[in-house]
Design a protein around this motif. Structure first.
Motif, PDB file in Angstrom:
ATOM      1  N   ASN A  23       0.918  -0.607   0.371  1.00  0.00           N
ATOM      2  CA  ASN A  23      -0.043  -0.279   0.017  1.00  0.00           C
ATOM      3  C   ASN A  23       0.843   1.366  -0.284  1.00  0.00           C
ATOM      4  N   HIS A  36       1.389   4.618  -4.003  1.00  0.00           N
ATOM      5  CA  HIS A  36       0.850   5.664  -4.946  1.00  0.00           C
ATOM      6  C   HIS A  36       1.960   6.887  -5.529  1.00  0.00           C
ATOM      7  N   ALA A  57      -0.991  12.964   7.172  1.00  0.00           N
ATOM      8  CA  ALA A  57      -2.419  11.927   7.349  1.00  0.00           C
ATOM      9  C   ALA A  57      -2.336  11.463   6.182  1.00  0.00           C
ATOM     10  N   LEU A  58      -2.326  12.802   5.046  1.00  0.00           N
ATOM     11  CA  LEU A  58      -2.966  12.192   3.542  1.00  0.00           C
ATOM     12  C   LEU A  58      -1.783  11.385   2.694  1.00  0.00           C
ATOM     13  N   GLU A  59      -0.322  11.408   2.751  1.00  0.00           N
ATOM     14  CA  GLU A  59       0.515  10.719   3.020  1.00  0.00           C
ATOM     15  C   GLU A  59       0.088   8.905   3.333  1.00  0.00           C
ATOM     16  N   ALA A  60      -0.505   9.081   4.739  1.00  0.00           N
ATOM     17  CA  ALA A  60      -0.990   7.148   5.308  1.00  0.00           C
ATOM     18  C   ALA A  60      -1.610   6.855   4.316  1.00  0.00           C
ATOM     19  N   LYS A  61      -2.761   8.376   3.909  1.00  0.00           N
ATOM     20  CA  LYS A  61      -4.116   7.646   3.365  1.00  0.00           C
ATOM     21  C   LYS A  61      -4.196   7.319   1.976  1.00  0.00           C
ATOM     22  N   GLN A  62      -3.320   7.667   1.196  1.00  0.00           N
ATOM     23  CA  GLN A  62      -2.718   7.548   0.567  1.00  0.00           C
ATOM     24  C   GLN A  62      -2.906   8.366  -1.095  1.00  0.00           C
ATOM     25  N   VAL A  63      -3.502   9.614  -0.051  1.00  0.00           N
ATOM     26  CA  VAL A  63      -4.706  11.144  -0.396  1.00  0.00           C
ATOM     27  C   VAL A  63      -3.738  10.841  -1.586  1.00  0.00           C
ATOM     28  N   ASP A  64      -4.079  11.140  -3.336  1.00  0.00           N
ATOM     29  CA  ASP A  64      -4.053  11.831  -4.387  1.00  0.00           C
ATOM     30  C   ASP A  64      -3.676  13.663  -3.969  1.00  0.00           C
ATOM     31  N   TYR A  65      -2.427  14.074  -4.189  1.00  0.00           N
ATOM     32  CA  TYR A  65      -2.683  15.499  -3.902  1.00  0.00           C
ATOM     33  C   TYR A  65      -1.886  16.868  -4.390  1.00  0.00           C
TER      34      TYR A  65
END
Length: 102
Positions: A14, A17, A58-66
């Motif tokens: 996981n 990304h 948090a964005l990295e841990a949840k693998q948010v595309d930003y």
């Protein structure tokens, strides 16, 4: 216990990304245009702001595309930037800035 290397982290499940697009906000005379199909994180560029780091992790841990736009809170913010860091601009144009709400 040793600190893992980036190569070790990238091989973890996981962790596949893409890295966010990141630009230095001071390099622009107006707000750089970000992709309209994903959120944009405006964060402190030196890594000294624990609130910006909280959102980034948090964005990295949840693998948010930003996308990321770095804001210099120490040596001068760009004239087009208002408010505190971090700020998140969502796809619909809404801006949020309280790290606990993000």
């Amino acid at each position: 216990r040793s600190i893992p290397k980036w190569e070790d982290l990238s091989s973890m499940p996981n962790f596949n990304h893409e890295s966010p697009s990141a630009v230095n906000g001071n390099a622009f005379s107006s707000n750089p245009s970000a992709a309209s199909n994903k959120p944009t994180l405006y964060r402190e560029r030196h890594g000294w702001c624990p609130y910006s780091e909280r959102i980034w992790l948090a964005l990295e841990a949840k693998q948010v595309d930003y996308d990321t736009i770095y804001i210099d809170n120490i040596y001068g913010r760009p004239s087009w930037y208002y408010g505190n860091t971090p700020q998140m601009q969502w796809e619909d144009g809404k801006v949020q800035s309280e790290s606990m709400d993000l």
